[in-house]
Design a protein around this motif. Structure first.
Motif, mmCIF file in Angstrom:
data_model
loop_
_atom_site.group_PDB
_atom_site.id
_atom_site.type_symbol
_atom_site.label_atom_id
_atom_site.label_comp_id
_atom_site.label_asym_id
_atom_site.label_seq_id
_atom_site.Cartn_x
_atom_site.Cartn_y
_atom_site.Cartn_z
ATOM 1 N N PHE A 86 0.702 -0.862 0.012
ATOM 2 C CA PHE A 86 -0.204 0.007 -0.216
ATOM 3 C C PHE A 86 0.417 1.198 -0.084
ATOM 4 O O PHE A 86 1.772 1.495 0.520
ATOM 5 C CB PHE A 86 -0.510 -0.624 1.234
ATOM 6 C CG PHE A 86 -1.765 -1.020 1.120
ATOM 7 C CD1 PHE A 86 -3.515 -1.213 0.020
ATOM 8 C CD2 PHE A 86 -1.337 -2.455 2.217
ATOM 9 C CE1 PHE A 86 -4.372 -1.844 0.584
ATOM 10 C CE2 PHE A 86 -2.133 -3.388 1.872
ATOM 11 C CZ PHE A 86 -3.947 -2.832 1.483
ATOM 12 N N ASP A 87 0.707 2.230 -1.344
ATOM 13 C CA ASP A 87 1.307 3.813 -0.554
ATOM 14 C C ASP A 87 0.915 4.517 0.640
ATOM 15 O O ASP A 87 2.486 4.821 0.582
ATOM 16 C CB ASP A 87 0.374 4.416 -1.916
ATOM 17 C CG ASP A 87 1.297 3.601 -3.535
ATOM 18 O OD1 ASP A 87 1.880 2.410 -3.580
ATOM 19 O OD2 ASP A 87 0.220 3.642 -4.249
ATOM 20 N N ILE A 88 0.429 4.595 1.070
ATOM 21 C CA ILE A 88 -0.064 5.172 2.315
ATOM 22 C C ILE A 88 0.494 4.806 3.610
ATOM 23 O O ILE A 88 0.502 2.904 3.915
ATOM 24 C CB ILE A 88 -1.345 5.481 2.892
ATOM 25 C CG1 ILE A 88 -2.438 5.873 1.308
ATOM 26 C CG2 ILE A 88 -2.079 6.089 3.693
ATOM 27 C CD1 ILE A 88 -3.330 6.180 1.762
ATOM 28 N N ARG A 94 2.065 -0.386 7.225
ATOM 29 C CA ARG A 94 2.516 -0.873 8.638
ATOM 30 C C ARG A 94 1.479 -1.842 9.447
ATOM 31 O O ARG A 94 2.409 -2.569 9.993
ATOM 32 C CB ARG A 94 2.969 0.073 9.610
ATOM 33 C CG ARG A 94 1.472 1.383 10.239
ATOM 34 C CD ARG A 94 3.122 2.724 10.975
ATOM 35 N NE ARG A 94 1.634 3.004 11.000
ATOM 36 C CZ ARG A 94 2.066 4.668 12.140
ATOM 37 N NH1 ARG A 94 3.420 4.239 12.615
ATOM 38 N NH2 ARG A 94 0.847 5.227 12.057
ATOM 39 N N ILE A 95 0.317 -1.507 9.007
ATOM 40 C CA ILE A 95 -1.132 -1.716 10.002
ATOM 41 C C ILE A 95 -1.137 -2.938 9.028
ATOM 42 O O ILE A 95 -1.311 -4.572 9.375
ATOM 43 C CB ILE A 95 -2.575 -1.306 9.601
ATOM 44 C CG1 ILE A 95 -2.249 -0.185 10.579
ATOM 45 C CG2 ILE A 95 -3.735 -2.035 10.189
ATOM 46 C CD1 ILE A 95 -3.477 0.840 10.704
ATOM 47 N N LYS A 96 -0.999 -3.474 7.924
ATOM 48 C CA LYS A 96 -0.747 -4.122 7.494
ATOM 49 C C LYS A 96 0.345 -5.754 7.653
ATOM 50 O O LYS A 96 -0.230 -7.008 8.042
ATOM 51 C CB LYS A 96 -1.162 -4.839 5.886
ATOM 52 C CG LYS A 96 -0.769 -5.892 5.040
ATOM 53 C CD LYS A 96 0.033 -5.833 3.616
ATOM 54 C CE LYS A 96 1.468 -6.127 3.977
ATOM 55 N NZ LYS A 96 2.172 -6.580 2.949
ATOM 56 N N ASP A 97 1.797 -5.054 7.936
ATOM 57 C CA ASP A 97 2.487 -5.203 8.197
ATOM 58 C C ASP A 97 2.318 -6.227 9.699
ATOM 59 O O ASP A 97 2.655 -7.713 10.189
ATOM 60 C CB ASP A 97 4.009 -4.647 8.766
ATOM 61 C CG ASP A 97 4.391 -4.588 6.550
ATOM 62 O OD1 ASP A 97 4.108 -4.862 5.914
ATOM 63 O OD2 ASP A 97 4.956 -3.590 6.706
ATOM 64 N N ILE A 98 1.971 -5.942 10.476
ATOM 65 C CA ILE A 98 1.803 -5.646 12.086
ATOM 66 C C ILE A 98 0.677 -6.764 11.794
ATOM 67 O O ILE A 98 0.282 -7.624 12.805
ATOM 68 C CB ILE A 98 1.151 -4.792 13.387
ATOM 69 C CG1 ILE A 98 1.650 -5.607 14.376
ATOM 70 C CG2 ILE A 98 0.412 -4.121 12.736
ATOM 71 C CD1 ILE A 98 3.284 -5.514 14.414
ATOM 72 N N GLN A 117 -10.471 -0.145 11.662
ATOM 73 C CA GLN A 117 -11.103 0.632 10.318
ATOM 74 C C GLN A 117 -10.290 0.677 8.809
ATOM 75 O O GLN A 117 -10.393 0.623 7.975
ATOM 76 C CB GLN A 117 -10.460 2.037 11.053
ATOM 77 C CG GLN A 117 -10.987 2.604 9.663
ATOM 78 C CD GLN A 117 -12.623 2.393 9.588
ATOM 79 O OE1 GLN A 117 -13.572 2.463 10.364
ATOM 80 N NE2 GLN A 117 -12.909 2.054 7.723
ATOM 81 N N ALA A 118 -8.592 0.760 9.207
ATOM 82 C CA ALA A 118 -7.088 0.356 8.452
ATOM 83 C C ALA A 118 -7.793 -0.583 7.644
ATOM 84 O O ALA A 118 -7.877 -1.506 6.655
ATOM 85 C CB ALA A 118 -6.019 0.687 8.596
ATOM 86 N N ALA A 144 -9.057 -5.002 4.030
ATOM 87 C CA ALA A 144 -10.255 -6.283 3.051
ATOM 88 C C ALA A 144 -10.810 -6.040 1.697
ATOM 89 O O ALA A 144 -11.195 -6.260 0.821
ATOM 90 C CB ALA A 144 -11.409 -6.605 4.803
ATOM 91 N N ALA A 145 -11.680 -4.465 1.839
ATOM 92 C CA ALA A 145 -12.236 -4.749 0.798
ATOM 93 C C ALA A 145 -11.353 -4.057 -0.712
ATOM 94 O O ALA A 145 -11.615 -5.187 -1.667
ATOM 95 C CB ALA A 145 -12.361 -2.960 0.690
ATOM 96 N N HIS A 146 -10.321 -3.926 -0.665
ATOM 97 C CA HIS A 146 -8.870 -3.724 -1.167
ATOM 98 C C HIS A 146 -8.610 -5.209 -1.721
ATOM 99 O O HIS A 146 -8.431 -5.342 -3.179
ATOM 100 C CB HIS A 146 -7.860 -2.653 -0.873
ATOM 101 C CG HIS A 146 -6.829 -3.046 -1.992
ATOM 102 N ND1 HIS A 146 -6.826 -1.911 -3.395
ATOM 103 C CD2 HIS A 146 -5.544 -3.515 -2.392
ATOM 104 C CE1 HIS A 146 -6.179 -2.307 -3.385
ATOM 105 N NE2 HIS A 146 -4.606 -2.726 -3.148
ATOM 106 N N CYS A 147 -7.887 -5.922 -0.868
ATOM 107 C CA CYS A 147 -8.032 -7.250 -1.516
ATOM 108 C C CYS A 147 -9.410 -8.201 -1.439
ATOM 109 O O CYS A 147 -8.488 -9.339 -1.666
ATOM 110 C CB CYS A 147 -6.839 -8.141 -0.532
ATOM 111 S SG CYS A 147 -5.577 -6.989 -0.158
#
Length: 378
Positions: free
Chosen positions: A221-223, A228-232, A305-306, A311-314
């Motif tokens: 993700f660019d943001i 970082r939330i995805k990573d954790i 929230q992130a 989930a929607a993006h993937c």
């Protein structure tokens, strides 16, 4: 019908003010249950003791006798009106000058204060409040002693229509604790729950599929905040740590055993030790951040929230709502599906028994067929 009834008076030396005077207190004992309250009069304890022991009548003895007669009158009124005659009820009747009113809203406020003093978490406190508020919504703010078993069953039917069995069980036990408190405090003479029982039920858990996990793990993700939330989240999928455990993770918490990266420490929520063996994708995340997770510390609300956006993006379909706790479910289910011994799974997750870990699993028929085929020729 009352068996024992006694009213005495005291003036405690330990409660004296600067002038050496203390409030007179009335002590009521009915059927072995005791309560006391201060009267609007102060005396010096030594003078009080001397006056009460005197054979002749005096002002202090006359005052106490007047209070005793008023209490006797209140007790007779309660008996005539068929109101439960207890020490606590008599005290309230005397102080209010009329029938002691103890409605559900008053029980709610009083017991919530008790729960708060116990130091329960705010989330649990709100569950107690919801349990009582939902009863009041169903039956109205009636007298606590007037609540019947039928009222409780009406409330239970309404709650069952909205929530899963395990959630219903939680609210049921919390509401019941209100009335146990009222009974022990002599606010009611019977528990309206009677023999009513509710089972815990089994909460169904949606498990993130391997394909959905792979879609999340391979997406960048660019943001930076979202990345970082995805990573954790990916790290938690490979370590089984809850959000609060990840939040408090420090570099010194990591250790290496037999070539495998591990985390061994007590869980923040329960204090139960866990021994997480981190899987390969989680090791990569830990190395990416040099084992320093301080940059990943964001609130649980922002995290979830992130994850909703992720989930929607993937295109995640295997769970109704992607939350951080889905990662813990994924890790535990992966260990179980891979044939890890139940005792080891519980230790890795920080559970007290495998039964807790098993509730997080969701093995399908294909998994079972493969596992049985490993051991038995079919």
């Amino acid at each position: 019908m009352r068996n024992t009834y006694c009213v005495t008076f005291a003036c405690r030396k330990a409660k004296t003010d600067r002038e050496g005077r203390a409030f007179l207190s009335a002590i009521i004992v009915i059927n072995g249950k005791r309560t006391s309250f201060n009267l609007p009069r102060k005396e010096k304890p030594d003078e009080f003791d001397k006056a009460m022991k005197a054979k002749r009548s005096n002002e202090i003895k006359s005052y106490c006798e007047t209070v005793r007669q008023r209490l006797d009158t209140c007790a007779n009124e309660m008996t005539l009106q068929d109101y439960p005659l207890t020490a606590a009820n008599l005290k309230e009747w005397y102080q209010n000058g009329h029938s002691a009113s103890f409605r559900l809203t008053r029980l709610r406020d009083e017991y919530l204060a008790v729960v708060e003093k116990r130091g329960v978490r705010k989330q649990a406190w709100y569950k107690y409040m919801f349990a009582m508020d939902s009863l009041i919504e169903q039956v109205g703010d009636k007298e606590t002693k007037a609540v019947t078993n039928a009222d409780v069953r009406l409330w239970l039917s309404a709650v069952k229509a909205k929530f899963e069995p395990s959630t219903v069980y939680g609210y049921f036990t919390k509401l019941k604790s209100f009335f146990i408190y009222a009974y022990n405090a002599e606010k009611i003479d019977r528990n309206p729950f009677g023999n009513l029982r509710v089972g815990r039920g089994i909460k169904t858990v949606d498990i993130l599929s391997d394909s959905d996990y792979a879609a999340i793990q391979s997406t960048d993700f660019d943001i930076w905040r979202v990345q970082r939330i995805k990573d954790i989240f990916v790290f938690a999928c490979n370590s089984g740590l809850a959000w609060t455990d990840c939040y408090h993770l420090k570099p010194e918490d990591f250790t290496e055993r037999d070539g495998h990266l591990c985390i061994c420490k007590p869980r923040v929520k329960t204090g139960i030790p866990y021994n997480s063996v981190i899987l390969p994708d989680g090791v990569e995340i830990a190395k990416k951040y040099n084992f320093d997770f301080s940059a990943l510390q964001v609130s649980s609300q922002s995290t979830n929230q992130a994850l909703k956006d992720i989930a929607a993006h993937c295109g995640v379909k295997s769970v109704q709502r992607l939350t951080f706790h889905c990662a813990r479910h994924f890790y535990i289910n992966k260990l179980i599906a891979s044939g890890v011994a139940p005792a080891i799974v519980s230790k890795c997750a920080g559970h007290t028994s495998f039964k807790q870990s098993y509730n997080y699993s969701n093995l399908n028929l294909s998994d079972m067929v493969v596992e049985v085929g490993r051991h038995i020729s079919i």
